[in-house]
Write a protein that holds these residues in place. Sequence first.
Motif, PDB file in Angstrom:
ATOM      1  N   THR A   6      36.376  40.808  44.093  1.00 18.13           N
ATOM      2  CA  THR A   6      37.120  41.506  43.050  1.00 18.13           C
ATOM      3  C   THR A   6      38.233  40.615  42.520  1.00 18.13           C
ATOM      4  OG1 THR A   6      38.621  42.487  44.693  1.00 18.13           O
ATOM      5  CG2 THR A   6      36.660  43.769  44.090  1.00 18.13           C
ATOM      6  N   THR A   8      42.278  40.735  40.561  1.00 16.53           N
ATOM      7  CA  THR A   8      43.461  41.548  40.281  1.00 16.53           C
ATOM      8  C   THR A   8      43.759  41.478  38.784  1.00 16.53           C
ATOM      9  OG1 THR A   8      45.052  39.745  40.549  1.00 16.53           O
ATOM     10  CG2 THR A   8      44.362  40.933  42.550  1.00 16.53           C
ATOM     11  N   ARG A 156      40.389  45.320  40.812  1.00 16.62           N
ATOM     12  CA  ARG A 156      41.062  46.159  41.805  1.00 16.62           C
ATOM     13  C   ARG A 156      42.528  46.293  41.443  1.00 16.62           C
ATOM     14  NH1 ARG A 156      40.958  41.128  44.490  1.00 16.62           N
ATOM     15  NH2 ARG A 156      42.982  40.454  45.303  1.00 16.62           N
ATOM     16  N   SER A 158      46.454  46.150  41.968  1.00 14.57           N
ATOM     17  CA  SER A 158      47.342  45.258  42.723  1.00 14.57           C
ATOM     18  C   SER A 158      48.771  45.735  42.547  1.00 14.57           C
ATOM     19  CB  SER A 158      47.202  43.812  42.225  1.00 14.57           C
ATOM     20  OG  SER A 158      48.277  43.014  42.700  1.00 14.57           O
ATOM     21  N   ASP A 161      51.085  42.915  41.160  1.00 17.68           N
ATOM     22  CA  ASP A 161      50.916  42.703  39.717  1.00 17.68           C
ATOM     23  C   ASP A 161      51.559  43.836  38.934  1.00 17.68           C
ATOM     24  OD1 ASP A 161      49.481  40.494  40.419  1.00 17.68           O
ATOM     25  OD2 ASP A 161      47.553  41.207  39.664  1.00 17.68           O
TER      26      ASP A 161
END
Length: 359
Positions: A6, A8, A156, A158, A161
């Motif tokens: 995946t 972010t 995904r 985060s 982030d």
Amino acid sequence: MQSAVTVTPADLPEVLLHVAVVRPVFLWGAPGIGKSSLVREFAASLGFDCVSLLGTQLAPEDLIGVPQIADGRSRFCPPEQIARDEPYCLFLDELNAASPDVQKAFYSLILDRRIGSYELPAGSVVIGAGNRATDNALARPMSSALANRLVHVHLRASAADWLAWAMRSGIHPWIVEYLTQRPDHLWSAPPKSEEPFSTPRSWHMLSDTLASYGDTLTGENAADTVALLAYGTLTPTHAAAFLAYLKTVRNAYGLDAILKGDARWPAAPADRDLLYFLAETFRARLVKELPADRKHASASVRQFAFRAKALLVELAEISLEIAQLVIAEGDDGELRLPGWFLVEAAQDMPRLVAARARK
């Protein structure tokens, strides 16, 4: 569809910059984690308009267009929003929620970049997005012919982030401060029942509603109002924890003060929600600070571990159930805390209890 690999939100623009410019991309991800916003931001970074088509609101003729007669021959005229002269980003949102006929209508547009006689301008990019069937969202099986026309990228959530974005974007400070302490509450899996659940989008909605109330949230009915908003946007357990966090702010409680010995676990029955929140935060701190192997624990970490064991005893005196939650296994049956700490805690507990009794 699931993937072991995946990306972010911070990684995604670089991936799209190299992949979407040469091949169409399909972006998979749970509801509310920012797929649509990221695609629009990517298009803006290229200086492109982003034309969004919502798969659930389209019929095949919306893409193919309607026939017109010219010189005795019929030809299909694609919709104005698609038929552009300059390169742009075509965003096919909820593509896998579209009916099979609509998905078929996308085949030539995705692979050949063409609808009828119209061809996308050179340099245009095509990006699709959708939820997974496991997200309890509207999603239809994607045909192998369509799936094979796309490069699949799985996004995904985060917390790092999102928090970096939130601090730049004016997200309400209560939310930024709370998720800094509890980043694991940024997102929760969609429930099977019809109820709110936590996502980056729902935290953003909560921020907007809190900001709309402004300074009125400091009045007598503030707690009831915030509770209404939190339970209307978040997973119920996250809403309760967020409200308990606000209680710590307003009552000068804090885990750091408890760790230093400047404050004690709240013991009043009316503060049980606060105690639960602090215990969960305590567990999260232990998971973060304690290494998997005791050999890697510095002197300060060992001192922290010793203090943590004493606090577990104090917490158990107030609520054995909440103390057990700190050291309990995760939902997957895996230990959340390192084994060496749990063994030491079990060995030291009688001595710590005896020391407490002598005070």
